[in-house]
Design a protein around this motif. Sequence first.
Motif, PDB file in Angstrom:
ATOM      1  N   VAL A 128     -23.153 -75.477  -3.210  1.00  8.32           N
ATOM      2  CA  VAL A 128     -23.747 -76.808  -3.129  1.00  8.32           C
ATOM      3  C   VAL A 128     -23.264 -77.684  -4.285  1.00  8.32           C
ATOM      4  N   ALA A 161     -19.631 -78.677  -3.647  1.00  8.48           N
ATOM      5  CA  ALA A 161     -19.531 -79.682  -2.590  1.00  8.48           C
ATOM      6  C   ALA A 161     -19.973 -81.049  -3.104  1.00  8.48           C
ATOM      7  N   TYR A 162     -21.048 -81.083  -3.875  1.00  7.60           N
ATOM      8  CA  TYR A 162     -21.529 -82.335  -4.456  1.00  7.60           C
ATOM      9  C   TYR A 162     -20.497 -82.928  -5.397  1.00  7.60           C
ATOM     10  N   GLU A 175     -20.497 -84.715   1.946  1.00  8.97           N
ATOM     11  CA  GLU A 175     -21.849 -84.782   2.500  1.00  8.97           C
ATOM     12  C   GLU A 175     -22.402 -83.363   2.539  1.00  8.97           C
ATOM     13  N   LEU A 176     -23.639 -83.205   2.094  1.00  9.82           N
ATOM     14  CA  LEU A 176     -24.208 -81.869   1.969  1.00  9.82           C
ATOM     15  C   LEU A 176     -24.791 -81.396   3.301  1.00  9.82           C
ATOM     16  N   VAL A 205     -20.684 -77.414   3.086  1.00 10.64           N
ATOM     17  CA  VAL A 205     -20.921 -76.618   1.883  1.00 10.64           C
ATOM     18  C   VAL A 205     -20.277 -75.235   1.989  1.00 10.64           C
ATOM     19  N   ILE A 237     -29.342 -76.460  -0.167  1.00 11.94           N
ATOM     20  CA  ILE A 237     -29.176 -77.900   0.075  1.00 11.94           C
ATOM     21  C   ILE A 237     -30.526 -78.607  -0.031  1.00 11.94           C
ATOM     22  N   SER A 292     -31.174 -81.534  -2.676  1.00 14.66           N
ATOM     23  CA  SER A 292     -31.474 -82.864  -2.145  1.00 14.66           C
ATOM     24  C   SER A 292     -32.831 -83.365  -2.636  1.00 14.66           C
TER      25      SER A 292
END
Length: 323
Positions: free
Chosen positions: A195, A198-199, A204-205, A210, A307, A311
């Motif tokens: 995560v 990816a961020y 986009e998560l 991811v 995620i 988030s």
Amino acid sequence: MPQDSRSIYGGQAVIEGVMFAGKHVNVTAVRRKNDEIVFYEVPRTSKLWVQRLKKIPLLRGVVGIVESSAKGSQHLNFSMEAYAEDEAGEQKEGSNAEQATGAKEEKKSSGWSLSMLVGVAVAGVLSFIFGKLIFTAAPAAIEELLFAGVFDNKVGHNLLEGLIKIILLLAYLYFISMTPIIKRLFQYHGAEHKVISAYEAGEELTVKNVQKYSRLHYRCGSSFIVFTVIVGVIVYSLPFFTWDTIWERIYIRILLLPLVLGISYEVLRWTNALRETPVLRFLGFPGLWLQLLTTKEPQDDQVAVSIASFSRMRELDQQMNRS
């Protein structure tokens, strides 16, 4: 890329979940047995003198370790309590069903009692502090007792001591990773890394996005452990630190432990900053190799929990930024 894509986030795996540390709040997401994801949210607060210490090179690493251990225990305990409640609920339901049907077979349990779970939680919170003391003293004692006359200089002894540390560490991680609950913990550790990666890449998560990323990350605590071994060999080999007895050798290493931790933290930050630089990026590889043991490929539902935690942390951070 998000406007605050330069923000550096970290986290930790907990039992059946992941904790992420934001600028203003720490959030843990845990998946219960009924597939519900529950959250535990704790505002980040530090005294002014602690904030100042965390800006000073060498000191900030030690302060950060102590602070993260203290605050991380809250989230670990939350996940352990949720897990214990689910286990107790399953056992109760199973017991009622057996009584109703008159079943004679003994119900199988997970093998994890509440006392065992508490033991795992305590080990997770205190392992770094006490583990580092043991991990520092034991290899020095073993090397001194078994190889006292092998080398004429202390550099050779320190290198052998470092090798013993690595062997003990790898053996420990290998054997605990074979237990089901630790294997799942390491899967959530991998989900946490995916995560963050990816961020940082501006993705986009989503679970699909991811899962494309590596479970290894330069800025991991596993990498930090490797650096403490390497830095320790260098620091202990300095001409200022000599010993005549095994007790002096152990005493010196424990005394120098804060310095070793402080330098190792700076090295970790440095290698993370250079991870996109040709040649220099290889400095972080020893830590990545160790993560092959401390992380496992997560399942999609585990990534979804990670995620959700990230988030929620970002959502709360942004709300606090606007207030």
